[in-house]
Design an enzyme around this catalytic site. Structure first.
Site, PDB file in Angstrom:
ATOM      1  NE  ARG A  87       0.432   2.694  13.258  1.00 33.29           N
ATOM      2  CZ  ARG A  87       0.452   2.403  11.960  1.00 33.29           C
ATOM      3  NH1 ARG A  87       0.541   3.369  11.054  1.00 33.29           N
ATOM      4  NH2 ARG A  87       0.392   1.152  11.540  1.00 33.29           N
ATOM      5  CE1 TYR A 138     -10.651  30.796 -11.471  1.00 37.46           C
ATOM      6  CE2 TYR A 138      -9.841  28.551 -11.222  1.00 37.46           C
ATOM      7  CZ  TYR A 138     -10.889  29.439 -11.355  1.00 37.46           C
ATOM      8  OH  TYR A 138     -12.160  28.975 -11.369  1.00 37.46           O
ATOM      9  CE  LYS A 151      -3.088   0.744   5.218  1.00 34.39           C
ATOM     10  NZ  LYS A 151      -2.141   0.159   6.153  1.00 34.39           N
ATOM     11  CG  MET A 163     -12.603  21.635  -7.754  1.00 39.59           C
ATOM     12  SD  MET A 163     -14.193  22.206  -7.134  1.00 39.59           S
ATOM     13  CE  MET A 163     -13.718  23.541  -6.069  1.00 39.59           C
TER      14      MET A 163
HETATM   15  C1  LIG Z   1      -1.131  -0.625   5.676  1.00 46.78           C
HETATM   16  C2  LIG Z   1      -0.575  -1.699   6.499  1.00 46.78           C
HETATM   17  C3  LIG Z   1       0.219  -2.714   5.922  1.00 46.78           C
HETATM   18  C4  LIG Z   1       0.665  -2.700   4.485  1.00 46.78           C
HETATM   19  O1  LIG Z   1       1.767  -1.862   4.340  1.00 46.78           O
HETATM   20  P1  LIG Z   1       2.541  -1.750   2.941  1.00 46.78           P
HETATM   21  O2  LIG Z   1       3.748  -0.977   3.269  1.00 46.78           O
HETATM   22  O3  LIG Z   1       1.620  -1.008   2.022  1.00 46.78           O
HETATM   23  O4  LIG Z   1       2.794  -3.130   2.495  1.00 46.78           O
HETATM   24  C5  LIG Z   1       0.612  -3.768   6.731  1.00 46.78           C
HETATM   25  N1  LIG Z   1       0.278  -3.811   8.034  1.00 46.78           N
HETATM   26  C6  LIG Z   1      -0.457  -2.852   8.629  1.00 46.78           C
HETATM   27  C7  LIG Z   1      -0.770  -2.961  10.069  1.00 46.78           C
HETATM   28  C8  LIG Z   1      -0.901  -1.763   7.890  1.00 46.78           C
HETATM   29  O5  LIG Z   1      -1.610  -0.812   8.479  1.00 46.78           O
END
Ligand SMILES: *Cc1c(COP(=O)(O)O)cnc(C)c1O
Length: 333
Positions: A111, A240, A12, A289
């Site tokens: 969550r 800047y 992700k 930037m």
């Molecule tokens: C991102 C995520 C992980 C991985 O977490 P890490 O701490 O980077 O290993 C595992 N499970 C879920 C549901 C996640 O969203």
């Protein structure tokens, strides 16, 4: 991990900022079982680039269910509401064979996830349902990287065991069971179940520093080059707002990266450093930037030389500390 434990790798957020396709493709070539993305569009991109392994979408919004189905992505289902909506979409699209879904259990993160009082209706919907099949049931730990919160992690794992048992017994199914993220793999290996979900560990980082030093290698490096070196006199200013004034004859190197490249502006004004030819050069003045300036008065270097933003020195952990954040945020930025 046991050789039989399946591996899901989290790609992700553009593979934690390192390039979704490149990482996903390497993982696919090495036999990864599942990939995990946050939203449907990330999965769609991977499919279009030729990734064929199963992809789980952790938080597909209602408006993206068509994309999920069209690209054979597998949704995380976390509530009765989204389960019903997803089944409705499958019916609309006249999908005849059962579609794989992944049930997320609430066990203490608060969550997303099914609560125990959802189970009765969940089981009723899934019983003899021809539209979906439960490919996995999972949960997520809130404190896997905090040894002092071991008790809470154990509480979550136990609650998860109970939830998994309640659902699978009632439905007489045996879906893939998984709970551990990277720190969970280090600390709670006895709960690896059928699969684990590896994220930050892939990039060589762990909150468990002993483990990291023994088993992991930092594999992510952010580097650039020196565009120009200028010499300025005492009293002259840089960038800047004139927030840096030379206190002596000073050599300034300009680098072609800035906050648009994810280098937080708050690393300027002498707070952060970069690596040049084995030395650390302090960031001077305001980060722009697409450019930033560093003080190389005492560092042998020339235009075109390589510069490390993070890697061996400074490390990702160093930058993380200067920013007062976690490596996840530095990487994904
Ligand atoms: C991102 C995520 C992980 C991985 O977490 P890490 O701490 O980077 O290993 C595992 N499970 C879920 C549901 C996640 O969203």
């Amino acid at each position: 991990l046991k050789p039989t434990t399946k591996l899901m790798c989290m790609v992700k957020a553009n593979s934690y900022g390192t390039g979704s396709f490149e990482v996903a493709n390497t993982l696919q070539n090495n036999g990864v079982d599942f990939l995990g993305v946050a939203i449907a569009d990330e999965g769609k991109e991977l499919r279009e680039a030729g990734i064929t392994v199963p992809i789980i979408v952790m938080n597909p919004e209602q408006s993206s269910y068509s994309t999920v189905i069209d690209y054979q992505l597998e949704p995380e289902i976390y509530s009765l509401r989204v389960l019903k909506l997803f089944i409705q979409k499958l019916q609309e699209k006249q999908i005849s064979s059962p579609y794989p879904i992944h049930l997320k259990m609430e066990t203490g993160m608060n969550r997303l996830g099914f609560h125990e009082d959802d189970f009765e209706e969940l089981i009723a919907i899934l019983k003899d349902n021809s539209h979906v099949y439960v490919r996995s049931i999972f949960t997520h730990l809130a404190t896997a990287d905090m040894p002092e919160e071991e008790e809470y992690a154990k509480y979550q794992l136990e609650r998860f065991d109970n939830s998994y048992a309640a659902i699978t017994t009632a439905l007489n199914i045996k879906p893939i069971k998984h709970a551990l993220n990277s720190p969970g793999i280090v600390a709670y290996g006895e709960h690896q179940y059928d699969m684990v979900r590896l994220g930050i560990g892939m990039y060589g980082y762990s909150e468990y520093t002993d483990f990291m030093e023994k088993y992991l290698k930092p594999v992510v490096r952010f580097k650039t080059v020196i565009s120009q070196i200028s010499e300025i006199e005492k009293g002259e200013t840089v960038s800047y707002g004139r927030r840096f004034t030379a206190e002596r004859h000073t050599k300034i190197a300009t680098l072609p990266v800035g906050y648009a490249d994810g280098i937080r502006r708050s690393l300027g004004y002498g707070k952060g450093k970069v690596g040049i030819n084995g030395h650390l050069a302090t960031i001077t003045g305001t980060i722009c930037m697409d450019m930033m300036m560093v003080d190389v008065t005492d560092i042998p270097c020339k235009e075109g030389d390589e510069v490390t933003i993070f890697g061996n020195s400074p490390t990702l952990a160093n930058v993380t500390e200067w920013l007062g954040t976690i490596p996840y945020e530095v990487l994904t930025s």
